[in-house]
Scaffold this motif. Structure first.
Motif, PDB file in Angstrom:
ATOM      1  N   ARG A 121      10.979  15.385 -11.475  1.00  0.00           N
ATOM      2  CA  ARG A 121      10.436  14.027 -11.515  1.00  0.00           C
ATOM      3  C   ARG A 121      11.038  13.167 -10.411  1.00  0.00           C
ATOM      4  N   MET A 122      12.316  13.373 -10.122  1.00  0.00           N
ATOM      5  CA  MET A 122      12.965  12.618  -9.057  1.00  0.00           C
ATOM      6  C   MET A 122      12.283  12.883  -7.715  1.00  0.00           C
ATOM      7  N   HIS A 123      11.979  14.151  -7.440  1.00  0.00           N
ATOM      8  CA  HIS A 123      11.315  14.492  -6.180  1.00  0.00           C
ATOM      9  C   HIS A 123       9.894  13.927  -6.140  1.00  0.00           C
ATOM     10  N   GLU A 124       9.232  13.871  -7.287  1.00  0.00           N
ATOM     11  CA  GLU A 124       7.897  13.267  -7.342  1.00  0.00           C
ATOM     12  C   GLU A 124       7.969  11.781  -7.005  1.00  0.00           C
ATOM     13  N   ILE A 125       8.968  11.107  -7.560  1.00  0.00           N
ATOM     14  CA  ILE A 125       9.141   9.676  -7.280  1.00  0.00           C
ATOM     15  C   ILE A 125       9.461   9.461  -5.804  1.00  0.00           C
ATOM     16  N   MET A 126      10.309  10.322  -5.253  1.00  0.00           N
ATOM     17  CA  MET A 126      10.662  10.212  -3.837  1.00  0.00           C
ATOM     18  C   MET A 126       9.428  10.397  -2.959  1.00  0.00           C
ATOM     19  N   GLU A 127       8.565  11.353  -3.339  1.00  0.00           N
ATOM     20  CA  GLU A 127       7.341  11.590  -2.582  1.00  0.00           C
ATOM     21  C   GLU A 127       6.397  10.394  -2.685  1.00  0.00           C
ATOM     22  N   GLU A 128       6.289   9.830  -3.891  1.00  0.00           N
ATOM     23  CA  GLU A 128       5.445   8.645  -4.083  1.00  0.00           C
ATOM     24  C   GLU A 128       5.977   7.468  -3.258  1.00  0.00           C
ATOM     25  N   ASN A 129       7.286   7.292  -3.274  1.00  0.00           N
ATOM     26  CA  ASN A 129       7.892   6.201  -2.505  1.00  0.00           C
ATOM     27  C   ASN A 129       7.678   6.391  -1.007  1.00  0.00           C
ATOM     28  N   TYR A 130       7.778   7.660  -0.562  1.00  0.00           N
ATOM     29  CA  TYR A 130       7.583   7.941   0.859  1.00  0.00           C
ATOM     30  C   TYR A 130       6.149   7.637   1.283  1.00  0.00           C
ATOM     31  N   LYS A 131       5.188   8.087   0.478  1.00  0.00           N
ATOM     32  CA  LYS A 131       3.783   7.828   0.813  1.00  0.00           C
ATOM     33  C   LYS A 131       3.500   6.332   0.840  1.00  0.00           C
ATOM     34  N   ARG A 132       4.094   5.613  -0.105  1.00  0.00           N
ATOM     35  CA  ARG A 132       3.899   4.165  -0.156  1.00  0.00           C
ATOM     36  C   ARG A 132       4.505   3.489   1.073  1.00  0.00           C
ATOM     37  N   SER A 133       5.683   3.965   1.479  1.00  0.00           N
ATOM     38  CA  SER A 133       6.333   3.367   2.645  1.00  0.00           C
ATOM     39  C   SER A 133       5.559   3.667   3.922  1.00  0.00           C
ATOM     40  N   VAL A 134       4.965   4.878   4.002  1.00  0.00           N
ATOM     41  CA  VAL A 134       4.163   5.232   5.176  1.00  0.00           C
ATOM     42  C   VAL A 134       2.927   4.342   5.257  1.00  0.00           C
ATOM     43  N   LYS A 135       2.286   4.096   4.116  1.00  0.00           N
ATOM     44  CA  LYS A 135       1.110   3.224   4.100  1.00  0.00           C
ATOM     45  C   LYS A 135       1.469   1.819   4.580  1.00  0.00           C
ATOM     46  N   CYS A 136       2.585   1.313   4.095  1.00  0.00           N
ATOM     47  CA  CYS A 136       3.019  -0.026   4.514  1.00  0.00           C
ATOM     48  C   CYS A 136       3.345  -0.048   6.006  1.00  0.00           C
ATOM     49  N   ALA A 137       4.005   1.024   6.478  1.00  0.00           N
ATOM     50  CA  ALA A 137       4.357   1.094   7.894  1.00  0.00           C
ATOM     51  C   ALA A 137       3.107   1.190   8.762  1.00  0.00           C
ATOM     52  N   LEU A 138       2.082   1.911   8.287  1.00  0.00           N
ATOM     53  CA  LEU A 138       0.839   2.026   9.052  1.00  0.00           C
ATOM     54  C   LEU A 138       0.105   0.691   9.119  1.00  0.00           C
ATOM     55  N   LEU A 139       0.158  -0.072   8.035  1.00  0.00           N
ATOM     56  CA  LEU A 139      -0.450  -1.407   8.066  1.00  0.00           C
ATOM     57  C   LEU A 139       0.224  -2.268   9.128  1.00  0.00           C
ATOM     58  N   ASP A 140       1.553  -2.207   9.171  1.00  0.00           N
ATOM     59  CA  ASP A 140       2.289  -2.952  10.198  1.00  0.00           C
ATOM     60  C   ASP A 140       1.933  -2.447  11.593  1.00  0.00           C
ATOM     61  N   PHE A 141       1.789  -1.116  11.719  1.00  0.00           N
ATOM     62  CA  PHE A 141       1.464  -0.527  13.018  1.00  0.00           C
ATOM     63  C   PHE A 141       0.133  -1.058  13.547  1.00  0.00           C
ATOM     64  N   TYR A 142      -0.907  -1.042  12.713  1.00  0.00           N
ATOM     65  CA  TYR A 142      -2.226  -1.473  13.175  1.00  0.00           C
ATOM     66  C   TYR A 142      -2.256  -2.973  13.480  1.00  0.00           C
ATOM     67  N   GLU A 143      -1.520  -3.758  12.707  1.00  0.00           N
ATOM     68  CA  GLU A 143      -1.434  -5.187  13.014  1.00  0.00           C
ATOM     69  C   GLU A 143      -0.754  -5.410  14.364  1.00  0.00           C
ATOM     70  N   ASP A 144       0.342  -4.694  14.589  1.00  0.00           N
ATOM     71  CA  ASP A 144       1.065  -4.833  15.860  1.00  0.00           C
ATOM     72  C   ASP A 144       0.239  -4.294  17.026  1.00  0.00           C
ATOM     73  N   LEU A 145      -0.514  -3.215  16.781  1.00  0.00           N
ATOM     74  CA  LEU A 145      -1.358  -2.642  17.830  1.00  0.00           C
ATOM     75  C   LEU A 145      -2.421  -3.642  18.275  1.00  0.00           C
ATOM     76  N   GLU A 146      -3.090  -4.272  17.314  1.00  0.00           N
ATOM     77  CA  GLU A 146      -4.114  -5.255  17.660  1.00  0.00           C
ATOM     78  C   GLU A 146      -3.500  -6.438  18.404  1.00  0.00           C
ATOM     79  N   TRP A 147      -2.322  -6.836  17.981  1.00  0.00           N
ATOM     80  CA  TRP A 147      -1.649  -7.971  18.640  1.00  0.00           C
ATOM     81  C   TRP A 147      -1.324  -7.650  20.096  1.00  0.00           C
ATOM     82  N   VAL A 148      -0.763  -6.458  20.341  1.00  0.00           N
ATOM     83  CA  VAL A 148      -0.346  -6.120  21.695  1.00  0.00           C
ATOM     84  C   VAL A 148      -1.559  -5.877  22.597  1.00  0.00           C
TER      85      VAL A 148
END
Length: 249
Positions: A164-191
């Motif tokens: 279960r711990m590894h499942e939570i870690m995987e869920e947290n990682y996927k969530r963090s990647v999604k958030c990071a990608l949102l930031d990436f596309y916002e920064d890409l459009e800005w630049v």
């Protein structure tokens, strides 16, 4: 799960990392829920020769020793060596990942429930006199160091909790990647907007395609400097803020 049964649960440490903990499952009939009490070996400390658990706060003040300073020890802490030897012998060859080992240690008194707030021994002063007090510090509760836990999930085996711990870690990682990608596309459009405003839009599609073709988009950090689009790895920049930025356009 039965009352007073060893269980495992996933816990987050102060550094944010997840790990598997164990404790004693207790069903709370009043609230219809459960809690988990941490376990530890029995107390072996002696305060002035008195077992720590039996030590009572002193009521009478007595004179501080001659030549006393605030660094002077006003009581001695030793260990019950016979008790320590028996505990070590009982624990030899037993593992916290094995619930039957932990249950045996608890049932036979080699593991006990920790008090919700553990007491401490402190001298209390009154001018040139003192007495020893057994205190339960309130700040322990305020800062979350109490020993009762209320996990959402409890497990009968270490392996189930670890899974279960590894499942939570995987869920947290996927969530963090999604958030990071949102930031990436916002920064890409800005630049790209900054670049288009200064150089025109003829190369924008090509620049964007080149950037999107790179691996690990969530790790890309942008900078627009003197008309140039620069990128760097977030992780590399975190380790070395003087790292050289790569020019894209």
């Amino acid at each position: 799960m039965k009352h007073n049964q060893v269980c495992y649960y996933v816990e987050r440490g102060f550094n944010g990392k997840l790990y598997v903990s164990y404790g004693m499952y207790e069903y709370e009939k009043t609230y219809g829920g459960h809690k988990v009490s941490r376990l530890r070996p029995p107390e072996i400390r002696l305060i002035n020769g008195v077992p720590f658990d039996d030590f009572q706060s002193e009521t009478e003040f007595k004179k501080v020793p001659k030549g006393w300073t605030y660094s002077t020890d006003l009581y001695t802490v030793t260990e019950n060596l016979d008790k320590k030897e028996k505990i070590n012998a009982a624990m030899k060859g037993r593992y916290f990942t094995c619930p039957s080992d932990l249950q045996w240690l608890f049932d036979n008194g080699y593991l006990v429930k920790m008090e919700n707030v553990e007491p401490i021994i402190e001298p209390e002063f009154n001018h040139d006199t003192y007495r020893l007090r057994k205190k339960y510090p309130a700040w322990t509760q305020c800062y979350g160091s109490h020993n009762d836990r209320y996990p959402d999930e409890v497990f009968e085996t270490y392996e189930a909790a670890e899974k279960r711990m590894h499942e939570i870690m995987e869920e947290n990682y996927k969530r963090s990647v999604k958030c990071a990608l949102l930031d990436f596309y916002e920064d890409l459009e800005w630049v790209l907007e900054k670049y288009e405003a200064e150089h025109g839009g003829r190369e924008i599609a090509k620049i964007k395609q080149n950037i999107l073709a790179r691996p690990h988009l969530e790790d890309i950090m942008f900078r627009y400097y003197k008309g140039d689009i620069l990128i760097v790895s977030k992780e590399a920049h975190r380790k070395n803020t003087h790292i050289e930025w790569e020019k894209i356009a």
